[in-house]
Design an enzyme around this catalytic site. Structure first.
Site, short mmCIF file in Angstrom:
data_model
loop_
_atom_site.label_atom_id
_atom_site.label_comp_id
_atom_site.label_asym_id
_atom_site.label_seq_id
_atom_site.Cartn_x
_atom_site.Cartn_y
_atom_site.Cartn_z
N LEU A 146 0.86 -1.17 0.00
CA LEU A 146 0.00 0.00 0.00
C LEU A 146 0.90 1.22 0.00
O LEU A 146 1.99 1.19 0.58
CB LEU A 146 -0.89 0.04 1.25
CG LEU A 146 -2.05 -0.95 1.38
CD1 LEU A 146 -2.83 -0.65 2.65
CD2 LEU A 146 -2.97 -0.90 0.17
N ASP A 147 0.44 2.30 -0.63
CA ASP A 147 1.19 3.55 -0.56
C ASP A 147 1.31 3.98 0.90
O ASP A 147 0.46 3.66 1.74
CB ASP A 147 0.48 4.65 -1.35
CG ASP A 147 0.43 4.36 -2.84
OD1 ASP A 147 1.27 3.58 -3.31
OD2 ASP A 147 -0.44 4.94 -3.52
N ARG A 148 2.33 4.75 1.18
CA ARG A 148 2.58 5.19 2.56
C ARG A 148 1.37 5.92 3.15
O ARG A 148 1.03 5.73 4.32
CB ARG A 148 3.81 6.11 2.58
CG ARG A 148 4.20 6.58 3.96
CD ARG A 148 5.47 7.40 3.92
NE ARG A 148 5.86 7.87 5.24
CZ ARG A 148 6.95 8.58 5.49
NH1 ARG A 148 7.77 8.88 4.49
NH2 ARG A 148 7.23 8.96 6.72
#
Length: 321
Positions: A146-148
């Site tokens: 997942l993106d940060r």
């Protein structure tokens, strides 16, 4: 097998990838082979081509295969530092966010702001924190990312066999991922699918930018309207493919970028969203469904209070697009 080269008394090593080590990213493979060496140093070795796989340069996301010959250059162990450890606060947060666990699979509700792994100036990510919290665990590997700034469900494999099985599902149609996102403006009811190829570009700074491009990789996202507000639409997004920043770029392609998206969003829309209390990207991995242990496993992560508060504020304002 070692080909000696002088460098602080340490020579080049040629390491054969075993069957158990196969199908993991080369950066993770190196971090285990070079225990204690800073992540920044490991990524620099890859960027400069000092690490070779079967005599060829590879990128950090290359997945090693059983039988691969990995050339590991001399690294002065004096550079080694103790691996970063999560604070007691972060450990407590992650322990409380475990959504599902069995002998082969762990699913965690990742907080926004925490990267899934370290690197690029970050000493600690979700996977490093979990490994530090469970030093007795022989195997913990990310199944996907997942993106940060995205919160929600992340799968971690606890066995190599589980990792391979889950990767096979991800390449097929076995796993359903469901996200909730707040999009700018009125999302048209007829826009239910965005089918647009995506190409990734990495800037000199290391920042990744993704755009719709004919030469890109096929990408498909399904969208459904959940709730409308005066200036925004809460949508459900189901990525059929798994490209970097896929939902964010497809929402922008549809003309309704996600609110709080500083990379792909609109400045004025994000300014309005901040006035509504939104301090981050409104994108949340709300549910995972997959065949597991002879049944259909469904795991959900509730919206965080900071996102729920934004929705409550929008509802209180009344009006619908």
């Amino acid at each position: 097998m070692t080909d000696q080269e002088a460098a602080g008394g340490v020579g080049v090593r040629m390491v054969a990838v075993s069957a158990e080590q196969g199908d993991q990213r080369i950066d993770n493979f190196l971090l285990r082979e070079l225990k204690g060496v800073p992540k920044s140093r490991v990524y620099r070795l890859l960027r400069k081509g000092e690490v070779r796989v079967n005599r060829s340069r590879v990128k950090a996301d290359y997945r090693v295969q059983p039988g691969d010959q990995v050339r590991i250059p001399p690294v002065r162990t004096a550079q080694a530092v103790a691996p970063a450890r999560p604070s007691a606060g972060l450990s407590g947060v992650l322990a409380a966010r475990i959504l599902y666990e069995d002998a082969g699979l762990l699913i965690v509700d990742k907080p926004a702001g925490l990267a899934v792994h370290g690197g690029s100036g970050l000493d600690l990510g979700l996977i490093e924190a979990l490994r530090a919290m469970r030093p007795e665990a022989p195997f913990l590997e990310l199944v996907h990312r997942l993106d940060r700034d995205t919160s929600g469900c992340v799968m971690i494999a606890k066995k190599r066999s589980a990792l391979r099985s889950l990767h096979a599902m991800l390449r097929g149609t076995g796993i359903t991922k469901v996200y909730w996102a707040l999009a700018d403006g009125r999302w048209p009811a007829h826009t239910r699918r965005v089918d647009a190829p995506l190409a990734k570009n990495v800037l000199k700074s290391g920042e990744r930018l993704v755009k719709v491009a004919a030469e890109g990789r096929p990408a498909l996202t399904e969208f459904a309207v959940l709730e409308r507000f005066a200036r925004a639409t809460l949508v459900e997004a189901r990525p059929i493919t798994g490209r970097t920043h896929q939902i964010r770029v497809h929402a922008k392609q549809a003309g309704h970028a996600l609110l709080g998206d500083e990379k792909y969003g609109q400045r004025d829309a994000n300014a309005w969203a901040r006035e509504q209390g939104l301090k981050r990207l409104f994108l949340h991995a709300s549910r995972l469904e997959l065949p597991w242990e002879g049944a259909r496993l469904a795991v959900s992560a509730p919206l965080g209070p900071e996102l729920e508060a934004v929705l409550q504020r929008l509802r209180a304002q009344g009006g619908r697009l």
